[in-house]
Design a protein around this motif. Sequence first.
Motif, PDB file in Angstrom:
ATOM      1  N   THR A 297       0.519  -1.455  -0.073  1.00 30.63           N
ATOM      2  CA  THR A 297      -0.027   0.396   0.072  1.00 30.63           C
ATOM      3  C   THR A 297       0.605   1.114  -0.071  1.00 30.63           C
ATOM      4  O   THR A 297       0.694   2.106  -0.123  1.00 30.63           O
ATOM      5  CB  THR A 297      -1.100  -0.315   0.887  1.00 30.63           C
ATOM      6  N   ARG A 298       1.689   0.972   0.303  1.00 34.71           N
ATOM      7  CA  ARG A 298       2.885   1.816   0.314  1.00 34.71           C
ATOM      8  C   ARG A 298       3.645   2.834  -0.765  1.00 34.71           C
ATOM      9  O   ARG A 298       4.387   3.531  -1.343  1.00 34.71           O
ATOM     10  CB  ARG A 298       3.751   1.962   1.616  1.00 34.71           C
ATOM     11  N   LYS A 299       4.432   1.304  -1.432  1.00 34.13           N
ATOM     12  CA  LYS A 299       5.485   2.087  -2.350  1.00 34.13           C
ATOM     13  C   LYS A 299       4.075   2.284  -3.753  1.00 34.13           C
ATOM     14  O   LYS A 299       2.739   1.547  -4.269  1.00 34.13           O
ATOM     15  CB  LYS A 299       6.015   0.529  -2.829  1.00 34.13           C
ATOM     16  N   ARG A 300       4.625   2.789  -4.462  1.00 37.51           N
ATOM     17  CA  ARG A 300       3.889   3.581  -6.103  1.00 37.51           C
ATOM     18  C   ARG A 300       3.744   1.991  -6.999  1.00 37.51           C
ATOM     19  O   ARG A 300       2.553   2.141  -7.881  1.00 37.51           O
ATOM     20  CB  ARG A 300       4.264   4.235  -6.786  1.00 37.51           C
TER      21      ARG A 300
ATOM     22  N   GLY B 131      -3.401   3.041   0.371  1.00 37.52           N
ATOM     23  CA  GLY B 131      -2.531   3.351   1.271  1.00 37.52           C
ATOM     24  C   GLY B 131      -1.868   4.427   1.303  1.00 37.52           C
ATOM     25  O   GLY B 131      -1.600   5.021   2.025  1.00 37.52           O
ATOM     26  N   ARG B 132      -2.244   5.388   0.112  1.00 37.96           N
ATOM     27  CA  ARG B 132      -1.795   6.611  -0.140  1.00 37.96           C
ATOM     28  C   ARG B 132      -1.403   7.572   0.055  1.00 37.96           C
ATOM     29  O   ARG B 132      -0.928   8.305   1.002  1.00 37.96           O
ATOM     30  CB  ARG B 132      -1.421   7.357  -2.264  1.00 37.96           C
ATOM     31  N   ASP B 133      -3.115   7.833   0.829  1.00 37.76           N
ATOM     32  CA  ASP B 133      -3.487   9.154   1.910  1.00 37.76           C
ATOM     33  C   ASP B 133      -3.997   8.663   3.135  1.00 37.76           C
ATOM     34  O   ASP B 133      -4.737   9.402   3.921  1.00 37.76           O
ATOM     35  CB  ASP B 133      -4.684   9.956   1.168  1.00 37.76           C
ATOM     36  N   ALA B 134      -3.678   7.539   3.611  1.00 35.79           N
ATOM     37  CA  ALA B 134      -3.989   6.925   4.739  1.00 35.79           C
ATOM     38  C   ALA B 134      -2.723   7.933   5.946  1.00 35.79           C
ATOM     39  O   ALA B 134      -1.905   7.634   6.112  1.00 35.79           O
ATOM     40  CB  ALA B 134      -3.971   5.561   4.942  1.00 35.79           C
TER      41      ALA B 134
ATOM     42  N   GLY C 272      -9.808  -3.665  -2.022  1.00 42.25           N
ATOM     43  CA  GLY C 272      -9.221  -2.778  -0.788  1.00 42.25           C
ATOM     44  C   GLY C 272     -10.520  -1.212  -0.465  1.00 42.25           C
ATOM     45  O   GLY C 272      -9.778  -1.482   1.217  1.00 42.25           O
ATOM     46  N   PRO C 273     -11.006  -0.763  -1.311  1.00 37.04           N
ATOM     47  CA  PRO C 273     -11.501   0.603  -0.697  1.00 37.04           C
ATOM     48  C   PRO C 273     -12.478   0.432   0.569  1.00 37.04           C
ATOM     49  O   PRO C 273     -13.029   1.000   1.692  1.00 37.04           O
ATOM     50  CB  PRO C 273     -12.213   0.932  -1.538  1.00 37.04           C
ATOM     51  N   VAL C 274     -13.298  -1.193  -0.130  1.00 42.38           N
ATOM     52  CA  VAL C 274     -13.998  -1.600   1.579  1.00 42.38           C
ATOM     53  C   VAL C 274     -13.268  -1.503   2.353  1.00 42.38           C
ATOM     54  O   VAL C 274     -13.444  -1.084   3.695  1.00 42.38           O
ATOM     55  CB  VAL C 274     -14.735  -3.299   1.020  1.00 42.38           C
ATOM     56  N   ALA C 275     -11.848  -1.893   2.382  1.00 42.12           N
ATOM     57  CA  ALA C 275     -11.535  -2.475   4.022  1.00 42.12           C
ATOM     58  C   ALA C 275     -10.570  -0.884   4.156  1.00 42.12           C
ATOM     59  O   ALA C 275     -10.624  -1.130   5.524  1.00 42.12           O
ATOM     60  CB  ALA C 275      -9.717  -3.183   3.310  1.00 42.12           C
ATOM     61  N   ARG C 276     -10.347   0.052   3.748  1.00 41.71           N
ATOM     62  CA  ARG C 276      -9.920   1.043   3.905  1.00 41.71           C
ATOM     63  C   ARG C 276     -11.024   1.992   5.005  1.00 41.71           C
ATOM     64  O   ARG C 276     -11.096   2.535   5.585  1.00 41.71           O
ATOM     65  CB  ARG C 276      -9.506   1.929   2.513  1.00 41.71           C
ATOM     66  N   ALA C 277     -12.248   1.608   4.145  1.00 45.74           N
ATOM     67  CA  ALA C 277     -12.843   2.577   4.416  1.00 45.74           C
ATOM     68  C   ALA C 277     -13.509   1.504   6.441  1.00 45.74           C
ATOM     69  O   ALA C 277     -13.544   2.334   7.317  1.00 45.74           O
ATOM     70  CB  ALA C 277     -14.706   2.208   4.297  1.00 45.74           C
TER      71      ALA C 277
ATOM     72  N   PRO D 233     -13.978  11.375  -0.388  1.00 44.03           N
ATOM     73  CA  PRO D 233     -14.248  10.905  -1.530  1.00 44.03           C
ATOM     74  C   PRO D 233     -12.838  10.273  -2.345  1.00 44.03           C
ATOM     75  O   PRO D 233     -11.927  10.855  -2.423  1.00 44.03           O
ATOM     76  CB  PRO D 233     -15.180  11.883  -1.786  1.00 44.03           C
ATOM     77  N   ALA D 234     -13.522   9.224  -2.968  1.00 45.97           N
ATOM     78  CA  ALA D 234     -12.439   8.995  -3.788  1.00 45.97           C
ATOM     79  C   ALA D 234     -11.589   9.580  -4.614  1.00 45.97           C
ATOM     80  O   ALA D 234     -12.445  11.198  -5.020  1.00 45.97           O
ATOM     81  CB  ALA D 234     -12.803   7.239  -4.158  1.00 45.97           C
ATOM     82  N   ALA D 235     -10.713   9.476  -5.235  1.00 42.16           N
ATOM     83  CA  ALA D 235      -9.807  10.575  -6.604  1.00 42.16           C
ATOM     84  C   ALA D 235     -10.731  10.629  -7.908  1.00 42.16           C
ATOM     85  O   ALA D 235     -11.246   9.227  -7.820  1.00 42.16           O
ATOM     86  CB  ALA D 235      -8.301   9.998  -5.998  1.00 42.16           C
ATOM     87  N   PRO D 236     -10.342  11.648  -7.646  1.00 43.99           N
ATOM     88  CA  PRO D 236     -11.364  11.474  -9.374  1.00 43.99           C
ATOM     89  C   PRO D 236     -10.808  10.436  -9.931  1.00 43.99           C
ATOM     90  O   PRO D 236      -9.676  10.259 -10.471  1.00 43.99           O
ATOM     91  CB  PRO D 236     -11.256  12.920 -10.185  1.00 43.99           C
TER      92      PRO D 236
END
Lengths: 373, 639
Positions: B530-533, B541-544, B609-614, B627-630
């Motif tokens: 989640t950290r590496k590009r 992970g980028r904005d967590a 992934g977004p579900v887990a993030r939420a 809200p998710a990135a455009p």
Amino acid sequence: MRPFEQALHHGVENPLLRVARLDWPLFVAVLLVAGLGLLVLYSASGGDLGLVKRQSLRLLLGLGLLLAVAQVPADRLRLWSPWIYSAGLLLLVWVDVAGVIGKGAQRWLDLGVIRFQPSEIMKLGVPMMVAWYFADRPLPPRLRELAVAALMVVVPAALIARQPDLGTAVLVGAAGVFVIFLAGVGWRLIAALGALGLGAAPVLWHFMHDYQRRRVLTLLDPESDPMGAGYHIIQSEIAIGSGGLYGKGWTNGTQSQLDFLPERSTDFIFAVFGEEFGFLGVLALLVLYGFIVLRGLYIATQAQDTYARLLAGALSLSFFVYCFVNMGMVSGILPVVGVPLPLISYGGTSMVTLMTAFGMLMSIHSHRRLLAR
Amino acid sequence: MPATPPEELKNPAEERALFRARAGVAAALVVAALAGVAGRAAYLQIHKYQHFATRSQDNRVRVVAVPPPRGLIYDRNGVAVAVNLPSYRLELTPSEVGRRMDAARWNALLDRLSQWVEIPEADRGRFHRERLRKRPFQPITLRFNLSDEEVARFAVHQYAFPGVQVVARLGRHYPRAGATVHSVGYVGRISEKELQALEEPQNYSGSSHIGKTGVEKYHEALLHGRAGLQHVEINAQGRVLRVLDEEPPEPGADLLLSLDMGLQAVAEQALGAHTGAVVAIEPSTGDVLALVSKPTYDPNAFVNGISAQAYRALLTDPDRPLFNRALAGRYPPGSTIKPFMGLAGLQMGVITPEKTIWAGPYFKLPNSKRKYRDWKRGGHGKVNLHKSIVQSCDVYFYDLAYRMGIDRIHDFLSAFGFGHRLGIDATGESPGLLPSRSWKQGARGVAWFPGDTVNVGIGQGFLLATPLQLASAAATIATRGKRFRPRLVRAVRRPGSSEFEPLAPEPLPPVVLRDPVYWDVIVEAMKDVTRKRNGTAWRIGRDAPYTIAAKTGTAQVFGLKENQKYDPSKLHRRLHDHALFIAFAPAEDPQIAVAVVVEHGGHGGSAAGPVARAVMDYHLLGRLPAPAAPAGEAVVARR
């Protein structure tokens, strides 16, 4: 003079007795039992005052009837005997032909206004008739006379048994047989008839209805069908037995108050009595009943003519039989037959018959001529 | 006067004497008979008094069971999820209505009642059947579940309906409806079979309901309580007249769940219209924080018996709402198995963290032409373990699995709970499927082929895991091997107590590695996912504000031929790949481990992934992610 003859003279002196023509000991005993009956009825009906009121009214009417009959001299009763008997016999035939079906048996006669049972008349009519027949004949009766008397008894009894109402048939028959017995039929004949009766039992069994056979079998082993035919007798034995020596107390009988006991204000009221008043209460009631019967027999021995003697004796013994059959049935020593407990069970028909009979006894006692004929 | 004159003269004195003798005999008989009755009375009332007194008592006193109120269930924050509510029934007592009733009159009465409370045809039929079967003083239910409005309407007109009354009974109600149906479950009427299976049927003699699924069934013994007893006086018809004495029932214990209904709602919402499952576990205790299986259904419909029509609709629904995906759904874990495979390789010394291999576009078994393709057409080139996890290189794990062999894989994965029921305190858990040589021989009757092992290396083939197992296995990495039995109930409030008594977490046999450093190797790789590009879940992970250790996965639903290319646009939605995601966070001090399966969702990183993030955001930060990135930003589909 013997003591009772002294009492007799005193009795005649008593103006009230002369007017009412009552036998006070008998009257008081009857009132005591009837009063006790109302008390038990109140409890057995679950405190239904309306029912007790109706029964009280019947009792009052019955006492009125007793008083009225007591005024009729025994001689006049004797004159009426064949007519009453014949009328009863005709009615029985009528019932047989046109009787309405009631409770699965033809017993009731619908006269438009009232429905009544002609068999009830014969409880008095048969002993009156047989007593009338023996009245002017020398006693003990001879065989031919016995045959005639037996016919007088058997015909109405058979008609009633055909209805079918075996209980009443037996009671009516018994009343007639008592007259014959008191008339002095020989012991040897009695023994022979007894043997014949035992021999006829299987034949009788053959002619019995199913429900009647079941009742006899149930008596032998009530537990064989505890929820069916045996239910009545089991519950009533439980009621009486659980009363113990002193009873559960008036209106505290659980068997009766909680509806376990069937027909508890009519045929099975003795079980309510036994449950609530215990063995001591039962003894007291037996003493009262015994006193009434023995007093009746005493009146019979004091009567001055054959008719009065035989009738008084037979009526007293009939009363005894009613008591015994009911108490025997409820306590489980006799089969279940629909016989009410005299003076206590709820109902009007037997009250009329009983009070008329007591009226006759009183009349016989109070209309004695002071000199023997 | 007699018709014929006497032929002989009567002798009055002699006749009188004869009569007296006879009367004497009669009197003696009378006295004897009355004495006989007295003797009989003495036998019944004195000799057998005890016997009849007992029978009379048995006649009138009956023992009636009083059902205990069922224990309540709360979520971890005290939100009620299973309660007992008075539900109103319309009851009719025939004996109080009237004596001379026949079918026509009953129907007329029901018609009149229907003006105020509708009585459907089915209830009418039931009424007539019960009317003939029951005793007249036993009440018959005309309608269940009256609305407040119906109760009010009937109350106004009750005077016109003697013998009809509204009765309140306690009934189970699930205020969160579908949100708890796959965890808490529901109660239903006790069936004949359940009654026979009870160890103590007398404890249920007053109860009408029993736990049918989930926590309600698993913790039935705690929730039910002990029936009370009432000694009641009854009459010959069995009608209760009064209570003589009473032993009150002991209510069931209240349960405090480990579930967080807020988290549950977040997870459900995050799944959106997809079917799938989310399981979140607190690694240090085994507490299940969220257990979602979508779609859901309303458990309240089952409490008093669901209509056949509604049940058929649930059964035939192609999305299978009755199926508990979180506990019983068996999915190929796909690439989410790779961290565990890596651990296995390290533990067995088959690989080292540093060792690299050349990962081309495919893997081939020796002496075989079959190509096992990588998801990346050109291959990943030179990769070590770390890179293989971050980029989810297939060829590396094909090779690793082949070299370890299925037996060693089986034994190692088994220690994480794959292939076993974990023993969660609910019903319907599936053991998944952890294949082995002997399993295949027994179940399929076919020998194990080396190719089977290769597929297992990337979580495909015969390997199947439940979302619960994936979450629990992720939590095991988070705790560096410590394992706990996943649990839905964390505390119990027993009757008479005012406090919830916490239950101690139940440890399971831990996973012990040769060198604990291996844990760090894998966790570091999962962090870089989640950290590496170039990580497969970089977007997650980028904005967590916390570090997430994760692994994406994609499970094939539809078997592709060797040279076929997966093209979602040409496949029916139900043949689209499942998206999987396992994660725990914060990676340094894990508070939550999550497994997400989005059925037919496509790529693990973008769909699951977004579900887990939420879920993690809500749990760790107490808020939902921004809200998710455009969508303009180009994202390479990664697996």
